[in-house]
Design a protein around this motif. Sequence first.
Motif, mmCIF file in Angstrom:
data_model
loop_
_atom_site.group_PDB
_atom_site.id
_atom_site.type_symbol
_atom_site.label_atom_id
_atom_site.label_comp_id
_atom_site.label_asym_id
_atom_site.label_seq_id
_atom_site.Cartn_x
_atom_site.Cartn_y
_atom_site.Cartn_z
ATOM 1 N N LYS A 103 0.813 -1.219 0.000
ATOM 2 C CA LYS A 103 0.000 0.000 0.000
ATOM 3 C C LYS A 103 0.845 1.268 0.000
ATOM 4 O O LYS A 103 0.340 2.359 0.213
ATOM 5 C CB LYS A 103 -0.954 -0.020 1.198
ATOM 6 C CG LYS A 103 -2.016 -1.108 1.068
ATOM 7 C CD LYS A 103 -2.979 -1.124 2.224
ATOM 8 C CE LYS A 103 -4.023 -2.222 2.034
ATOM 9 N NZ LYS A 103 -4.947 -2.324 3.188
ATOM 10 N N ILE A 104 2.147 1.104 -0.265
ATOM 11 C CA ILE A 104 3.033 2.248 -0.421
ATOM 12 C C ILE A 104 3.099 2.630 -1.895
ATOM 13 O O ILE A 104 3.333 1.779 -2.761
ATOM 14 C CB ILE A 104 4.454 1.931 0.082
ATOM 15 C CG1 ILE A 104 4.423 1.461 1.538
ATOM 16 C CG2 ILE A 104 5.357 3.147 -0.091
ATOM 17 C CD1 ILE A 104 3.922 2.501 2.512
ATOM 18 N N VAL A 105 2.900 3.902 -2.188
ATOM 19 C CA VAL A 105 2.937 4.408 -3.563
ATOM 20 C C VAL A 105 4.073 5.417 -3.691
ATOM 21 O O VAL A 105 4.175 6.350 -2.890
ATOM 22 C CB VAL A 105 1.600 5.099 -3.923
ATOM 23 C CG1 VAL A 105 1.682 5.747 -5.296
ATOM 24 C CG2 VAL A 105 0.448 4.095 -3.867
ATOM 25 N N ILE A 106 4.937 5.221 -4.667
ATOM 26 C CA ILE A 106 5.988 6.182 -4.971
ATOM 27 C C ILE A 106 5.537 7.013 -6.171
ATOM 28 O O ILE A 106 5.177 6.455 -7.215
ATOM 29 C CB ILE A 106 7.332 5.481 -5.285
ATOM 30 C CG1 ILE A 106 7.782 4.635 -4.088
ATOM 31 C CG2 ILE A 106 8.393 6.517 -5.661
ATOM 32 C CD1 ILE A 106 8.012 5.409 -2.801
ATOM 33 N N ALA A 119 3.013 12.578 1.144
ATOM 34 C CA ALA A 119 4.154 13.263 1.735
ATOM 35 C C ALA A 119 5.097 13.729 0.636
ATOM 36 O O ALA A 119 5.661 12.907 -0.086
ATOM 37 C CB ALA A 119 4.884 12.346 2.708
ATOM 38 N N GLY A 120 5.253 15.039 0.502
ATOM 39 C CA GLY A 120 6.156 15.592 -0.491
ATOM 40 C C GLY A 120 7.549 15.756 0.074
ATOM 41 O O GLY A 120 7.725 16.299 1.165
ATOM 42 N N THR A 121 8.552 15.276 -0.646
ATOM 43 C CA THR A 121 9.930 15.372 -0.168
ATOM 44 C C THR A 121 10.540 16.702 -0.608
ATOM 45 O O THR A 121 10.397 17.114 -1.759
ATOM 46 C CB THR A 121 10.788 14.219 -0.711
ATOM 47 O OG1 THR A 121 10.695 14.196 -2.142
ATOM 48 C CG2 THR A 121 10.290 12.885 -0.169
ATOM 49 N N THR A 122 11.222 17.374 0.317
ATOM 50 C CA THR A 122 11.839 18.665 0.014
ATOM 51 C C THR A 122 12.974 18.930 0.987
ATOM 52 O O THR A 122 12.934 18.481 2.136
ATOM 53 C CB THR A 122 10.804 19.806 0.090
ATOM 54 O OG1 THR A 122 11.448 21.055 -0.193
ATOM 55 C CG2 THR A 122 10.150 19.885 1.467
ATOM 56 N N ARG A 123 13.986 19.645 0.537
ATOM 57 C CA ARG A 123 15.053 20.051 1.450
ATOM 58 C C ARG A 123 14.941 21.530 1.796
ATOM 59 O O ARG A 123 15.655 22.025 2.659
ATOM 60 C CB ARG A 123 16.432 19.763 0.839
ATOM 61 C CG ARG A 123 16.755 20.521 -0.425
ATOM 62 C CD ARG A 123 18.123 20.121 -0.972
ATOM 63 N NE ARG A 123 18.428 20.755 -2.239
ATOM 64 C CZ ARG A 123 18.980 21.961 -2.351
ATOM 65 N NH1 ARG A 123 19.284 22.657 -1.267
ATOM 66 N NH2 ARG A 123 19.233 22.466 -3.549
ATOM 67 N N ARG A 124 14.038 22.254 1.112
ATOM 68 C CA ARG A 124 13.879 23.686 1.346
ATOM 69 C C ARG A 124 12.738 23.933 2.314
ATOM 70 O O ARG A 124 11.699 23.282 2.247
ATOM 71 C CB ARG A 124 13.621 24.428 0.031
ATOM 72 C CG ARG A 124 14.710 24.219 -0.990
ATOM 73 C CD ARG A 124 14.596 25.206 -2.140
ATOM 74 N NE ARG A 124 13.325 25.109 -2.845
ATOM 75 C CZ ARG A 124 13.085 24.236 -3.806
ATOM 76 N NH1 ARG A 124 14.005 23.349 -4.159
ATOM 77 N NH2 ARG A 124 11.919 24.222 -4.425
ATOM 78 N N ARG A 125 12.909 24.888 3.183
ATOM 79 C CA ARG A 125 11.880 25.258 4.148
ATOM 80 C C ARG A 125 11.306 26.618 3.775
ATOM 81 O O ARG A 125 11.939 27.410 3.103
ATOM 82 C CB ARG A 125 12.459 25.293 5.572
ATOM 83 C CG ARG A 125 13.003 23.945 6.026
ATOM 84 C CD ARG A 125 13.587 24.012 7.422
ATOM 85 N NE ARG A 125 14.175 22.729 7.793
ATOM 86 C CZ ARG A 125 13.502 21.745 8.377
ATOM 87 N NH1 ARG A 125 12.230 21.916 8.664
ATOM 88 N NH2 ARG A 125 14.099 20.607 8.675
ATOM 89 N N ALA A 134 1.308 7.880 -0.030
ATOM 90 C CA ALA A 134 2.176 8.239 -1.142
ATOM 91 C C ALA A 134 3.384 9.026 -0.666
ATOM 92 O O ALA A 134 3.270 9.913 0.177
ATOM 93 C CB ALA A 134 1.396 9.072 -2.161
ATOM 94 N N ALA A 135 4.546 8.679 -1.206
ATOM 95 C CA ALA A 135 5.752 9.482 -1.045
ATOM 96 C C ALA A 135 6.025 10.131 -2.392
ATOM 97 O O ALA A 135 6.160 9.432 -3.407
ATOM 98 C CB ALA A 135 6.928 8.614 -0.614
ATOM 99 N N VAL A 136 6.075 11.461 -2.421
ATOM 100 C CA VAL A 136 6.100 12.218 -3.669
ATOM 101 C C VAL A 136 7.470 12.885 -3.851
ATOM 102 O O VAL A 136 7.963 13.574 -2.947
ATOM 103 C CB VAL A 136 4.995 13.291 -3.676
ATOM 104 C CG1 VAL A 136 4.950 14.002 -5.027
ATOM 105 C CG2 VAL A 136 3.629 12.657 -3.358
ATOM 106 N N PHE A 137 8.073 12.691 -5.020
ATOM 107 C CA PHE A 137 9.416 13.206 -5.307
ATOM 108 C C PHE A 137 9.365 14.112 -6.534
ATOM 109 O O PHE A 137 8.742 13.780 -7.541
ATOM 110 C CB PHE A 137 10.381 12.050 -5.572
ATOM 111 C CG PHE A 137 10.538 11.125 -4.394
ATOM 112 C CD1 PHE A 137 11.596 11.270 -3.506
ATOM 113 C CD2 PHE A 137 9.615 10.107 -4.158
ATOM 114 C CE1 PHE A 137 11.740 10.421 -2.416
ATOM 115 C CE2 PHE A 137 9.739 9.245 -3.073
ATOM 116 C CZ PHE A 137 10.806 9.411 -2.196
#
Length: 249
Positions: free
Chosen positions: A5-8, A79-85, A118-121
């Motif tokens: 049930k994990i979606v990339i 969940a969107g992945t980001t390094r910027r705040r 979902a993990a979103v890249f």
Amino acid sequence: MNLQKIVIVLVHPDESRNVGAVCRAMANNGISSLRIVGKREDFDDERVRILAIHAANIWENATFYESVTAATADCVFAAGTTRRRGKKRKGKLLLPEEFAELASRATGTKPDEGGKIAAVFGNERTGLTDEELLECTMGVTIPSCPDFASLNLSHAVQIICYHLFRNQDKTSPGYTPLTLERIDQTVKIITDNLQKIGFFSLNGRPDMERFWRMLLSRAAMSEGEAVYLEKIFDKAAGLSQRNHTEASD
């Protein structure tokens, strides 16, 4: 944690070889559902397969969408992945292990319980734009050296997938949380009722909708909880309008 049930989700990736490397990273960690915001014909099939090696089936079964919202509509949260705040970048960003803990509670361990997450890249060069990140319901960041903070796309996917893989034996919620598509219905009912009682300033509703969407997705609500919450706001708006009418009389 149910890894099925994990979606990339990859958002407009540029390089076909990176897509292949992502497939391999997913397979290393028992994750097989790949969704891409873009079109299949934008990628070189041969280049994808060179890097995917024995994980080419993940590429073959990948599905394609027009937006992050469409790609994650059937998920409990994205969940969107980001390094910027920044103000528009989800405020507090979760660490990969914190995200994995949330995912383990939401996905369940049995086929008939839990929901997809979902993990979103983002794109290799630009990452997720502010607008794309707003379509997600939370943010995740991978700590790295500030002198060279940018990670290769497949490396980022590998780190997130590894943390999810390590949580696969965690307990389940015992029910199926609402999808984002269903949560959006509850958010509309809440904000419609707030609109009725004159809660919003001229431009306040979109921000409020995003707030409730993020909050309710993190709560991993059941259908019964959503219906109860909707009834509360329906009743509150009705009472407000009745009291206003009585005061006018």
